[in-house]
Scaffold this motif. Sequence first.
Motif, short mmCIF file in Angstrom:
data_model
loop_
_atom_site.label_atom_id
_atom_site.label_comp_id
_atom_site.label_asym_id
_atom_site.label_seq_id
_atom_site.Cartn_x
_atom_site.Cartn_y
_atom_site.Cartn_z
N ARG A 77 42.76 38.01 41.47
CA ARG A 77 42.35 38.89 41.59
C ARG A 77 42.75 39.93 39.81
O ARG A 77 43.93 39.53 40.29
CB ARG A 77 41.54 39.56 42.43
N CYS A 78 41.83 39.91 38.84
CA CYS A 78 42.67 39.98 37.52
C CYS A 78 42.33 41.33 37.62
O CYS A 78 41.75 41.88 38.44
CB CYS A 78 41.61 39.92 36.26
N PRO A 79 43.64 42.67 37.47
CA PRO A 79 43.68 43.72 37.24
C PRO A 79 42.95 44.51 36.91
O PRO A 79 42.79 45.62 37.24
CB PRO A 79 45.41 44.27 37.75
N TYR A 80 42.42 44.04 35.57
CA TYR A 80 41.24 44.64 35.30
C TYR A 80 39.93 45.38 35.55
O TYR A 80 39.97 46.20 35.18
CB TYR A 80 41.07 44.12 33.36
N HIS A 81 38.67 43.74 35.84
CA HIS A 81 37.34 43.84 35.72
C HIS A 81 36.93 43.74 37.22
O HIS A 81 36.05 43.08 37.60
CB HIS A 81 37.01 44.27 34.40
N ALA A 82 38.82 43.05 37.13
CA ALA A 82 38.23 42.49 39.54
C ALA A 82 37.86 41.07 39.11
O ALA A 82 36.67 40.34 39.90
CB ALA A 82 37.43 43.48 40.20
N TRP A 83 37.82 40.44 38.27
CA TRP A 83 37.46 38.97 38.15
C TRP A 83 38.07 38.58 39.24
O TRP A 83 39.43 38.41 39.04
CB TRP A 83 36.62 38.40 36.44
N THR A 84 37.71 37.78 39.97
CA THR A 84 37.84 36.34 40.29
C THR A 84 38.14 35.05 40.30
O THR A 84 36.77 35.05 39.42
CB THR A 84 38.02 37.06 42.14
N ARG B 61 46.41 34.31 31.23
CA ARG B 61 44.86 35.26 30.66
C ARG B 61 43.95 34.79 31.24
O ARG B 61 43.29 34.18 31.30
CB ARG B 61 44.90 34.11 29.59
N CYS B 62 43.64 35.97 31.55
CA CYS B 62 41.98 36.13 32.07
C CYS B 62 41.12 35.69 31.10
O CYS B 62 40.80 36.66 29.70
CB CYS B 62 42.04 37.92 32.78
N PRO B 63 39.83 35.17 31.53
CA PRO B 63 39.23 34.53 30.63
C PRO B 63 38.23 36.05 30.03
O PRO B 63 37.22 36.21 29.06
CB PRO B 63 38.12 33.63 31.57
N HIS B 64 37.72 36.94 30.63
CA HIS B 64 37.15 38.44 30.17
C HIS B 64 37.74 38.62 28.86
O HIS B 64 36.43 38.70 27.92
CB HIS B 64 37.02 38.72 31.53
N ARG B 65 38.38 40.17 29.09
CA ARG B 65 39.54 40.77 28.02
C ARG B 65 40.55 39.94 27.32
O ARG B 65 41.02 40.53 26.57
CB ARG B 65 38.92 42.04 28.58
N GLY B 66 40.70 38.64 28.64
CA GLY B 66 42.29 38.67 28.07
C GLY B 66 43.36 39.04 28.63
O GLY B 66 44.45 38.88 28.34
N ALA B 67 43.24 40.21 29.40
CA ALA B 67 44.75 40.21 30.26
C ALA B 67 45.39 39.78 31.05
O ALA B 67 44.62 38.51 31.46
CB ALA B 67 43.94 41.40 31.62
N LYS B 68 46.68 39.81 30.73
CA LYS B 68 47.83 39.20 32.22
C LYS B 68 47.40 39.44 33.21
O LYS B 68 47.27 40.40 33.91
CB LYS B 68 48.88 39.38 31.76
S1 FES Z 1 39.95 41.04 31.52
FE1 FES Z 1 40.09 40.27 33.23
S2 FES Z 1 38.93 41.07 33.92
FE2 FES Z 1 38.21 42.05 32.35
#
Ligand code: FES
Length: 442
Positions: free
Chosen positions: A102-109, A81-88
Amino acid sequence: MPYTNEQIAALVRADSVHKSVYTDSALFQLEMERIYGCAWIYVGHESQVPNAGDFCATRIGDQDVILVRATDGKVHVLYNRCPHRGAKLVADGCGHAGKFFRCPYHAWTFQLDGSHLAAPLKAAFEGSCFDPQHPDFSVRPVARVESHRGFVFASQAAQGIGLKSFLGGVISSIDNLCDRSPVGEVEVAGGMFRVLQTSNWKVFYENLHDTMHAPVTHESSVVAAREQAQKMGAMPLELHIMVGNGEPYRFWENLELCAYAHGHGYMEGIFDPGAASRDPVTRAHFAVLEQAYGHARASEILGMNRHNTIIYGSGSPHTVFQQFRVIRPLAVDRTMIEIQLFRLKGAPEAVFKRTLMYANIINAPSSNVMADDVELYARCQQGNLSRGGDWTSLHRHLGTDRAVPGGMVSSNGTSELPMRNQFQAWKQYMLGHLVEENCDAA
Ligand code: FES
Ligand SMILES: [Fe+2]
């Protein structure tokens, strides 16, 4: 309506269980918290992530997790789970993340251990409480991770007994699986079979030590194998392992069943060890072990004749044919079985070929044997949804089992001791007794 402890306790009797333990989704949710949220659960093998950046997405109960090897060589288990918006963070399956996730949603790494590395357009966080050092902005690790000879287990509870104490007597099955390699190491190989079952996860565990079903449920493959052997005038190992299920009741009664704390146990081997020693593959295997460990130790290693071992909540390693059937509950009536196969490092390749052969014949989705079990599991699920009765029977040889250090042993291999033992553990977990012992989540 939530269950009270009194109601949960009333579902398990010494000789039977209430069918709702297989069919009630509220109980399934509680199991995910009180068993899978607490016990040590097998996540994967270190050989699945040999290099830094390698990862495998998998599950602990109802939780998506990632097994990953970090830059320092350590293996971590992170919630997927990405801590930004929760994407896998990663999709299902195994892959290579490179130097960081690298999260595929908004590129938090994130570093490979999950810690926050960067987020685009940093200035946008000024004036907020965004803090890359704060754990809220990193990928959360599963509370505890321990590995035994490459087998990685994790517990979602921050505190509790260690992995070795949890495994107790069944740790010897993992050790024996590894000791069968002349260098004492195994690796996952040959891909993975997956079997989706439309039944509750507990039915599978019960069946692993249910000797009474073998000659009945698997009759068709036994008869076919016997006919084939007669035509050939010989009994190759392929047919020998199918015919094994057709042994008379007397044979099953003579087997030993061991049951340990936390629902674990093992069942003695069902294949004639004499047949194995006449087999050229086993002889070649013995020769490399003898060279590595000496005659006495090699005899001891190959002489440990176990069929299925149960690590309750994780699955079933099989030492003789080097596999691990990993049992992942998906819903109250859906269970995924992942069949991992192991190569014994340094052993003749023919030993691994036999592993593949066993899996193909016995356990693969298209095998001659697994399909029978899958059908019966589904029938248990369907039958238990009817109004034809409320209790399932575990009466066989009740009260005849002997205590051994760390557990019980059956005086008769057709005993339903393993099922009674599993439900005693289930009840303790579900009442929070093992929660106190295993974790601080009470
Ligand atoms: S949900 Fe992962 S960067 Fe936004
Ligand atoms: Fe079976």
